[in-house]
Design a protein around this motif. Structure first.
Motif, PDB file in Angstrom:
ATOM      1  N   VAL A  12      54.861 -21.884  82.888  1.00 12.75           N
ATOM      2  CA  VAL A  12      53.721 -22.602  82.320  1.00 12.75           C
ATOM      3  C   VAL A  12      53.597 -24.006  82.893  1.00 12.75           C
ATOM      4  CG1 VAL A  12      52.675 -23.472  80.188  1.00 12.75           C
ATOM      5  CG2 VAL A  12      53.777 -21.244  80.205  1.00 12.75           C
ATOM      6  N   CYS A  13      54.656 -24.809  82.751  1.00 15.26           N
ATOM      7  CA  CYS A  13      54.560 -26.215  83.163  1.00 15.26           C
ATOM      8  C   CYS A  13      55.023 -26.440  84.602  1.00 15.26           C
ATOM      9  CB  CYS A  13      55.341 -27.101  82.208  1.00 15.26           C
ATOM     10  SG  CYS A  13      57.123 -26.859  82.240  1.00 15.26           S
ATOM     11  N   GLY A  14      55.739 -25.482  85.176  1.00 14.89           N
ATOM     12  CA  GLY A  14      56.187 -25.607  86.557  1.00 14.89           C
ATOM     13  C   GLY A  14      57.411 -26.484  86.752  1.00 14.89           C
ATOM     14  N   LEU A  15      58.025 -26.941  85.672  1.00 15.42           N
ATOM     15  CA  LEU A  15      59.210 -27.787  85.770  1.00 15.42           C
ATOM     16  C   LEU A  15      60.475 -26.929  85.804  1.00 15.42           C
ATOM     17  CD1 LEU A  15      58.281 -30.587  83.220  1.00 15.42           C
ATOM     18  CD2 LEU A  15      58.183 -30.695  85.706  1.00 15.42           C
ATOM     19  N   VAL A  30      64.278 -14.794  80.504  1.00 17.54           N
ATOM     20  CA  VAL A  30      63.775 -16.131  80.163  1.00 17.54           C
ATOM     21  C   VAL A  30      62.757 -16.579  81.213  1.00 17.54           C
ATOM     22  CG1 VAL A  30      64.415 -18.552  79.818  1.00 17.54           C
ATOM     23  CG2 VAL A  30      65.888 -16.742  78.960  1.00 17.54           C
ATOM     24  N   LYS A  31      61.556 -16.989  80.749  1.00 22.19           N
ATOM     25  CA  LYS A  31      60.490 -17.412  81.657  1.00 22.19           C
ATOM     26  C   LYS A  31      59.987 -18.815  81.360  1.00 22.19           C
ATOM     27  CE  LYS A  31      58.696 -12.709  82.010  1.00 22.19           C
ATOM     28  NZ  LYS A  31      57.532 -11.861  81.793  1.00 22.19           N
ATOM     29  N   TYR A  32      60.289 -19.319  80.168  1.00 14.60           N
ATOM     30  CA  TYR A  32      59.716 -20.595  79.724  1.00 14.60           C
ATOM     31  C   TYR A  32      60.817 -21.582  79.366  1.00 14.60           C
ATOM     32  CZ  TYR A  32      56.119 -17.080  79.171  1.00 14.60           C
ATOM     33  OH  TYR A  32      55.279 -16.029  79.398  1.00 14.60           O
ATOM     34  N   CYS A  33      60.573 -22.851  79.617  1.00 14.79           N
ATOM     35  CA  CYS A  33      61.590 -23.882  79.382  1.00 14.79           C
ATOM     36  C   CYS A  33      61.714 -24.268  77.914  1.00 14.79           C
ATOM     37  CB  CYS A  33      61.286 -25.118  80.218  1.00 14.79           C
ATOM     38  SG  CYS A  33      59.751 -25.966  79.773  1.00 14.79           S
TER      39      CYS A  33
END
Length: 47
Positions: A12-15, A30-33
């Motif tokens: 989502v955020c690319g971080l 896991v895909k999201y921070c």
């Protein structure tokens, strides 16, 4: 000092984010921070 932890890039955020113990059993899924990014998975930002 602990060994180098694996990291991924948030969809989502690319971080980048690092492995956490709570993701030990499902790191491959896991895909999201964060919960915030997981909730906003359909509202991707353009970087």
């Amino acid at each position: 000092m602990p060994a180098e932890l694996p990291s991924k890039t948030c969809e989502v955020c690319g971080l980048p984010f690092n492995w956490r113990k709570k993701w030990q059993k499902n790191w491959d899924e896991v895909k999201y921070c964060s919960e915030r990014c997981r909730r906003n998975k359909n509202v991707r930002t353009s970087n």
